[in-house]
Design an enzyme around this catalytic site. Structure first.
Site, PDB file in Angstrom:
ATOM      1  CB  CYS A 184      -0.854   0.052   1.010  1.00 31.47           C
ATOM      2  SG  CYS A 184      -2.123   1.580   1.293  1.00 31.47           S
ATOM      3  CB  CYS A 194      -0.785   2.785   4.139  1.00 28.83           C
ATOM      4  SG  CYS A 194      -1.861   1.788   3.162  1.00 28.83           S
ATOM      5  CG  ASP A 195       3.102   1.298   4.430  1.00 28.33           C
ATOM      6  OD1 ASP A 195       2.684   1.818   5.452  1.00 28.33           O
ATOM      7  OD2 ASP A 195       2.819   0.200   4.191  1.00 28.33           O
TER       8      ASP A 195
END
Ligand code: NDP
Length: 334
Positions: free
Chosen positions: A150, A153-154
């Site tokens: 992701c 997300c990261d």
């Protein structure tokens, strides 16, 4: 069979942002929901309590947390909020369904639970390559320490800033992830097993226009270095045409080889699309009366925690109205 008295208003399958938000709204509406939360997950992207966010690191795009929040912490807070309003949990995976007629039956091993309305919020699982390095750090892999599924997300984590990172896959997700990562990384290398992307024309054009995007064609990753250092230092590659092996230093690897909706359980009961996502109408209604679906199991487009939470809210509100109509003996429009 469970006695009539035990018929629940609503059962929620799943405990990601969609499931917890549905539970929050349903419990505050006095529906006393039961959440079958999936139990403790495997940490490999398979669903368990808290869903996919429990295998991400810092979440910076969930409103209300100006300094970001760790994914597992966010899910724990959602769970506590839900529990505060009296929702009940079964810490197991649902194993079977009978949705022939309402009340519906949900099997959890040898136990059975019955309900008038069912909310399916079982999410989706990122596909992984199956490499050792994809396992979480605590299992001796690198997941969470430079291996991610992701980018949203990261991708902004300091470990990737100004560094070269790899994205695996050739579809629209890979293109989106790669473009997003160019905001942080010095170079984004798309590793694809063929010499042609399957991403849409517009995404391919955007990739071509971006000077930070590079490609490794006809390559598969055979290993990620270096678990001994507890960080990503390089990818080991194999050419799919010649079999030649090589190594490319990178600081991170983002898997973008697709998602699989967790819809196996409902497959025989509601209509799915060709990719296995639950088909919905009126936002969250499935093709079966009284069965609602929300979050990534029915979302082919956004797949964000906040959009999942939003659809969980919709499912609970629609379930509440459906139950009120049933109670009043009114014709339920579906
Ligand atoms: P896709 O199935 O479209 O693409 C997956 C990619 O991963 C393919 O290029 C595939 O290679 C590759 N792949 C699959 N398995 C492996 C493996 N084991 N090893 C190496 N490579 C592998 O998935 P996406 O998630 O990209 O997209 C899913 C759907 O969602 C699509 O319909 C897409 O259009 C849509 N979508 C749309 C977006 C948008 O419009 N902005 C954004 C994201 C998704 P190969 O090509 O060889 O099969």
């Amino acid at each position: 069979m469970t006695p009539e008295l035990d018929i629940r208003n609503v059962i929620i399958l799943g405990s990601g942002p969609a499931g917890y938000t549905a539970a929050l709204y349903a419990s505050r509406a006095g529906l006393e929901p039961l959440i079958i939360d999936g139990g403790v997950g495997s940490g490999q992207g398979l669903q368990g309590q808290g869903g996919q966010l429990t295998i991400t690191t810092e979440v910076e795009n969930y409103p209300g947390f100006p300094d970001g929040i760790m994914g597992p912490e966010l899910m724990l807070r959602m769970r506590e909020q839900v529990a505060r309003f009296g929702a009940e949990f079964v810490e197991e995976l649902a194993t079977g369904l009978d949705l022939t007629v309402s009340p519906f039956t949900v099997a959890v091993g040898d136990d059975a639970y019955r309900c008038k309305a069912l909310i399916v919020a079982t999410g989706a699982s990122a596909r992984w390559l199956g490499l050792d390095a994809e396992r979480p750090v605590w299992e001796g892999g690198l997941g969470g320490a430079g291996v991610s599924a992701c980018a949203t997300c990261d991708g902004a984590l300091p470990v990737f800033r100004g560094k070269e990172v790899a994205v695996v896959g050739g579809g629209d997700t890979a293109a989106e992830e790669a473009l997003y990562l160019t905001h942080f990384a010095s170079k984004v290398i798309i590793v694809h097993r063929r010499d042609q992307l399957r991403a849409s024309a517009i995404m391919q054009r955007r990739l071509q226009e971006n000077p930070k995007i590079d490609y490794l064609w006809n390559k598969v990753i055979t290993a990620i270095d270096d678990p001994a250092e507890r960080k990503v230092t390089a990818i080991q590659l194999k050419d799919t045409l010649t079999g030649e092996t090589s190594r490319r230093p990178v600081a991170g690897v983002f898997m973008a080889i697709g998602h699989r909706p967790n819809s196996d359980l409902v497959r025989d009961w509601v209509e799915l699309d060709a990719a296995g996502y639950i088909r919905t109408h009126h936002d969250v209604r499935t093709t079966r009366r009284g069965v609602f679906a929300c979050g990534d199991v029915q979302d082919t487009e956004y797949r964000q925690a906040i959009s999942a939470a939003g659809s969980g809210c919709m499912a609970a509100i629609q379930a509440e109205r459906y139950l009120a109509a049933l109670e009043a003996g009114a014709e339920v429009d579906w």
